[in-house]
Write a protein that holds these residues in place. Structure first.
Motif, PDB file in Angstrom:
ATOM      1  N   GLN B 229       1.083  -1.072  -0.241  1.00  0.00           N
ATOM      2  CA  GLN B 229      -0.528  -0.187   0.090  1.00  0.00           C
ATOM      3  C   GLN B 229       0.870   1.523  -0.573  1.00  0.00           C
ATOM      4  O   GLN B 229       0.251   2.045  -0.945  1.00  0.00           O
ATOM      5  CB  GLN B 229      -0.598   0.005   0.938  1.00  0.00           C
ATOM      6  CG  GLN B 229      -1.704   0.653   1.262  1.00  0.00           C
ATOM      7  CD  GLN B 229      -2.639   0.646   2.495  1.00  0.00           C
ATOM      8  OE1 GLN B 229      -1.379   0.885   3.685  1.00  0.00           O
ATOM      9  NE2 GLN B 229      -4.184   1.589   2.621  1.00  0.00           N
ATOM     10  N   ASP B 230       2.036   1.259   0.599  1.00  0.00           N
ATOM     11  CA  ASP B 230       2.821   2.241   1.021  1.00  0.00           C
ATOM     12  C   ASP B 230       3.553   2.323  -0.411  1.00  0.00           C
ATOM     13  O   ASP B 230       3.372   4.028  -1.078  1.00  0.00           O
ATOM     14  CB  ASP B 230       4.089   2.122   1.520  1.00  0.00           C
ATOM     15  CG  ASP B 230       4.548   3.150   2.172  1.00  0.00           C
ATOM     16  OD1 ASP B 230       3.950   3.877   2.901  1.00  0.00           O
ATOM     17  OD2 ASP B 230       6.095   3.114   2.284  1.00  0.00           O
ATOM     18  N   ASP B 231       3.800   1.450  -1.175  1.00  0.00           N
ATOM     19  CA  ASP B 231       3.876   1.910  -2.629  1.00  0.00           C
ATOM     20  C   ASP B 231       3.573   2.425  -3.470  1.00  0.00           C
ATOM     21  O   ASP B 231       3.262   3.029  -4.189  1.00  0.00           O
ATOM     22  CB  ASP B 231       4.640   0.624  -3.013  1.00  0.00           C
ATOM     23  CG  ASP B 231       6.234  -0.122  -2.861  1.00  0.00           C
ATOM     24  OD1 ASP B 231       6.286   0.496  -1.668  1.00  0.00           O
ATOM     25  OD2 ASP B 231       6.188  -1.116  -3.044  1.00  0.00           O
ATOM     26  N   TYR B 232       1.879   1.994  -3.386  1.00  0.00           N
ATOM     27  CA  TYR B 232       0.545   2.456  -4.092  1.00  0.00           C
ATOM     28  C   TYR B 232       0.215   3.342  -4.029  1.00  0.00           C
ATOM     29  O   TYR B 232       0.200   4.533  -5.046  1.00  0.00           O
ATOM     30  CB  TYR B 232      -0.643   1.459  -3.749  1.00  0.00           C
ATOM     31  CG  TYR B 232      -1.484   1.816  -3.876  1.00  0.00           C
ATOM     32  CD1 TYR B 232      -2.483   1.208  -5.496  1.00  0.00           C
ATOM     33  CD2 TYR B 232      -2.512   2.836  -2.794  1.00  0.00           C
ATOM     34  CE1 TYR B 232      -4.067   1.909  -5.696  1.00  0.00           C
ATOM     35  CE2 TYR B 232      -3.781   3.507  -3.526  1.00  0.00           C
ATOM     36  CZ  TYR B 232      -4.123   3.045  -4.574  1.00  0.00           C
ATOM     37  OH  TYR B 232      -5.758   3.805  -5.492  1.00  0.00           O
ATOM     38  N   LEU B 233       0.812   3.887  -2.169  1.00  0.00           N
ATOM     39  CA  LEU B 233      -0.025   6.045  -2.698  1.00  0.00           C
ATOM     40  C   LEU B 233       1.494   6.748  -2.422  1.00  0.00           C
ATOM     41  O   LEU B 233       1.057   7.725  -3.273  1.00  0.00           O
ATOM     42  CB  LEU B 233       0.284   5.843  -0.640  1.00  0.00           C
ATOM     43  CG  LEU B 233      -1.141   4.874  -0.127  1.00  0.00           C
ATOM     44  CD1 LEU B 233      -0.533   5.102   1.913  1.00  0.00           C
ATOM     45  CD2 LEU B 233      -2.372   5.643  -0.356  1.00  0.00           C
ATOM     46  N   ASP B 234       2.389   6.256  -3.119  1.00  0.00           N
ATOM     47  CA  ASP B 234       3.896   7.229  -3.829  1.00  0.00           C
ATOM     48  C   ASP B 234       3.485   7.305  -5.186  1.00  0.00           C
ATOM     49  O   ASP B 234       3.485   8.617  -5.602  1.00  0.00           O
ATOM     50  CB  ASP B 234       4.515   6.183  -3.857  1.00  0.00           C
ATOM     51  CG  ASP B 234       5.968   6.960  -4.738  1.00  0.00           C
ATOM     52  OD1 ASP B 234       6.552   7.187  -4.452  1.00  0.00           O
ATOM     53  OD2 ASP B 234       6.428   6.231  -5.588  1.00  0.00           O
ATOM     54  N   LEU B 235       2.357   6.371  -5.946  1.00  0.00           N
ATOM     55  CA  LEU B 235       2.108   7.039  -7.033  1.00  0.00           C
ATOM     56  C   LEU B 235       0.629   7.326  -7.498  1.00  0.00           C
ATOM     57  O   LEU B 235       0.348   8.130  -7.985  1.00  0.00           O
ATOM     58  CB  LEU B 235       1.737   5.624  -7.919  1.00  0.00           C
ATOM     59  CG  LEU B 235       2.537   6.005  -9.408  1.00  0.00           C
ATOM     60  CD1 LEU B 235       3.270   6.759  -9.449  1.00  0.00           C
ATOM     61  CD2 LEU B 235       2.662   4.969 -10.294  1.00  0.00           C
ATOM     62  N   TYR B 236      -0.089   7.018  -6.503  1.00  0.00           N
ATOM     63  CA  TYR B 236      -1.837   7.239  -6.660  1.00  0.00           C
ATOM     64  C   TYR B 236      -1.910   7.595  -5.181  1.00  0.00           C
ATOM     65  O   TYR B 236      -3.634   7.774  -5.223  1.00  0.00           O
ATOM     66  CB  TYR B 236      -2.563   5.907  -6.715  1.00  0.00           C
ATOM     67  CG  TYR B 236      -2.608   4.962  -7.949  1.00  0.00           C
ATOM     68  CD1 TYR B 236      -2.737   5.585  -9.127  1.00  0.00           C
ATOM     69  CD2 TYR B 236      -1.244   3.990  -7.748  1.00  0.00           C
ATOM     70  CE1 TYR B 236      -2.236   4.999 -10.660  1.00  0.00           C
ATOM     71  CE2 TYR B 236      -0.575   2.993  -8.950  1.00  0.00           C
ATOM     72  CZ  TYR B 236      -1.112   3.511 -10.311  1.00  0.00           C
ATOM     73  OH  TYR B 236      -0.913   3.182 -11.071  1.00  0.00           O
TER      74      TYR B 236
END
Lengths: 343, 343
Positions: B229-236
C-alpha cells in the motif's frame, strides 16, 4: 617497556600454554561460527571476511582468564567471548568509516573493499549476532547482569568514539583538550571494553560482587595503561613490530598521550607555537616528526609516558592482590602480555 | 483503499480514544526519556533531535495493542515500545545515510544536519539505549524470549535493507528481481519489525504460544500489505496527504510492487523496453512518470496492487479470529488504521 616478570620459567610456560589454548578455543569458535547461507551476500560476505581476518583476541582472552577468579569454567564463557570480539570488530568497522581508513590489520577495510553502505550495515547486523550469542546465557542466574554489562560497554564505546571525534576536531587550548579529556576519552573508547570483557567473564563464573568490582578496576586501569602505551609505541616502537608506520598518529593529527602531555608541559614559546600548529593543522608531515620528537625529548615525554603507563599497570596489579594464586597468576600473565608488548 | 469498517460509531470512538491514549503514553514516555547530560554532545544532541522529531508511533502502538490478547497490562509494555521505536529510528538514521537522503519527516536527516560520522555513531548508540530499555523486563519470565525477538528483529531489518540495496543495484530481469524477491525484501525490511512489535507485546502480556503465533501471522501479513500500500500511495495517493512528491519512488528507481508486477505482466515490447530502461537507468524523470502510469494502467497495476494488499489484510484479520472480542477489536482497529490510511 618491561613490567612484572613471572617468577619461574616453567611457571611462565604453563601459563603461556594456557593462554595459547584460550586463543585456540576462541579462534575455533569463531571459525565454526556459521552465518546464514541464504544471504544477503551484501551482508554476510563482509561479515565472513571479518571473521576470517584474525586478530589478537585480547578481549575474549581476558573474558576467559577472568573466569579463573570464579568457578574457572572458561569454556562456558566462550560464547560471550565471541560476542565481545564481534562487538570489538563492529566498532572497528564503523570507526574505519568515520576515519576513512583504507587498511586495517593489513587488509582492506569493509567500506573500501565494498562501500560505505555495506560497512554501516555489516556493523549493524554484527551487533545483532553479538546479542544472539549472549542468548546462550538465558538460563544463567546472572543473565540480566551479563546483558547489562554488554550493553553498557556498547554505549560507552560509542561515547568514547564521539569524544574522540570532538577531541580531534577541537582547536587546542589547555582548557578543552587537556589530559583530563584525553583520559576520559580513552577510558570510554578503549578501557571500558576491556572492563566489560573481564566483568562478563566474572559474572559467568559466578564471582562475588567484590570480585567483580576488583576485576573492573583491574581491567579499567589495564586498559588506560594499554592505550597510553599504544600511543607511545606509535612513536617509540619498532616499525616491524608495531606493524604500522612510526609517527602515523602524528601525521593523522591524533591527540595522543604524548601530545596532550607536551601541551601541558611546554613552556618555550616556539614549542607552544608548534603544538598549536599541530592542533590547528590537524597533524604534521613526516618531515616535521623529528622536530616534534625534539620537543618531546626536551619535555621528557618518553619517560612521562612510560611512568604513567606503569602507574596504571601497577594499579591494575594492585586491584587483584586478594584473588587466589591461580587467578592472580592468570591475570598478571595477561597484564604482562599487554605491558611487555612491542606491537 | 477502504477496508473493514468497525460496526458502530460509538464503538469506533471508544477504540479511537484508546489508541489516542496509547499514542499519548508513548509520546510521554519518549518525552521523559532522559539522555546523559555530560555529553558527548556529538552523540546526544542528534539523538535528542530524533526523540523530538515525533512520528506516527505505529510500532509501539501495535505493541501496546497486542497486550490486549494477554493480560492487557499495556503500561508494562511501554519500555519495550520505546525500545522498538528507537530501533525503528535507528534503521531510519542508517538507511538515510545509505540512501543519501537529505530530508526525513520534513526535517533534515542526521547526516545532513551534522555529518555521516555523527549519523553512524548516533544510530549505534541508539541500539545500546534500546537494549537498556529492555532491561526493564529482566524479572519477567519471558525476558529471554523478549530479547530474542528484539534481536531477531534487528537482524532481519538489516537483512531487509541489504536485500533492498542488492535489489536496487541489480539490473532487471525476471529471474532475479521478481515479485518473490520483492516480497522477501519487504517482509524483512518492513513486516518483521511489525511482527516483532506484536510478539513482544504478547510476550509481555503472557500470551500462550498459540496466541503469539497468531500475533506473528497477524503482524507479518499486515506489514506486507502495509508496504504494498505504501508503494501504491507513492503513485496513487494525494500529495498533501502522503506528504511527499507523487512518484518519488519512480524517480529514485525503487523496485516497488508496481514495478515488479509490471515486469511480470508486461508483454508488449515497448513496455518491456521501458521497464528495462527504468531498471538499468535506476529511475526515470518526472516527465516520464505519465508514460509509466500509462503502462501500469494497461496492465491494471492499480487494481493488482489494491487486490494484493487487501489479500494480505484479510489474511491478517483471519489470523486473529480466535482472539477475545476485546483483543480482536483492538487489533482490527489497528489494521483499519493502516489499511484505510491515505498517508
Amino acid at each position: 617497556m618491561s613490567f612484572i616478570e613471572t617468577d619461574t620459567l616453567t611457571h611462565k610456560m604453563i601459563l603461556q600454554q594456557k593462554f595459547e589454548l584460550y586463543k585456540q578455543k576462541i579462534d575455533d569458535s569463531i571459525n565454526t561460527f556459521r552465518l546464514p547461507i541464504g544471504g544477503p551476500n551484501t551482508l554476510y560476505e563482509p561479515f565472513q571476511y571479518l571473521l576470517d581476518g584474525g586478530g589478537k583476541r585480547l578481549r575474549p582472552i581476558l573474558t576467559l582468564a577472568a573466569t579463573s577468579v570464579g568457578d574457572g569454567n572458561y569454556e562456558e564463557a566462550l560464547s560471550s567471548g565471541i560476542a565481545i570480539e564481534i562487538l570489538h570488530n563492529f566498532t572497528l568497522v564503523h570507526d574505519d568509516i568515520m576515519d576513512k581508513a583504507p587498511i586495517r590489520r593489513g587488509r582492506e577495510t569493509i567500506h573500501s573493499k565494498w562501500n560505505e553502505a555495506v560497512g554501516v550495515l555489516t556493523g549493524d547486523v554484527m551487533m545483532g549476532y553479538a546479542y544472539k550469542l549472549l542468548g546462550a546465557y538465558s538460563n544463567h542466574k546472572n543473565f540480566s547482569l551479563i546483558l547489562d554489562a554488554f550493553t553498557t560497554g556498547l554505549i560507552e564505546v560509542c561515547e568514547g568514539q564521539a569524544f574522540d571525534l570532538e577531541f580531534h576536531d577541537s582547536i587546542s587550548n589547555n582548557n578543552n583538550v587537556g589530559k583530563k579529556e584525553y583520559l576520559k576519552m580513552i577510558e570510554k573508547k578503549t578501557a571500558k571494553l576491556l572492563e566489560m570483557s573481564a566483568v562478563i567473564g566474572g559474572l559467568i563464573a559466578n564471582c562475588t560482587n567484590e570480585q567483580i568490582s576488583s576485576l573492573r578496576t583491574f581491567a579499567l586501569n589495564l586498559g588506560i595503561g594499554f592505550q597510553i602505551q599504544d600511543d607511545y609505541l606509535d612513536l617509540y616502537g619498532e616499525q616491524e613490530k608495531v606493524g604500522k608506520k612510526i609517527g602515523k598518529d602524528l601525521i593523522e593529527g591524533k591527540k595522543t598521550f604524548q601530545i596532550v602531555s607536551a601541551i601541558e608541559l611546554a613552556t618555550k614559546p616556539e614549542h607552544k607555537k608548534f603544538l598549536e600548529y599541530y592542533c590547528s593543522n590537524k597533524g604534521i608531515t613526516e618531515q616535521e616528526i623529528p622536530y616534534m620528537k625534539e620537543i618531546f625529548e626536551e619535555l621528557s615525554i618518553e619517560e612521562v609516558s612510560i611512568t604513567t603507563a606503569e602507574r596504571y599497570f601497577t594499579a591494575s596489579q594492585e586491584s587483584i592482590k586478594l584473588f587466589s594464586d591461580k587467578a592472580k597468576n592468570e591475570l598478571e600473565f595477561f597484564l604482562t602480555l599487554l605491558a611487555n608488548r612491542a606491537f
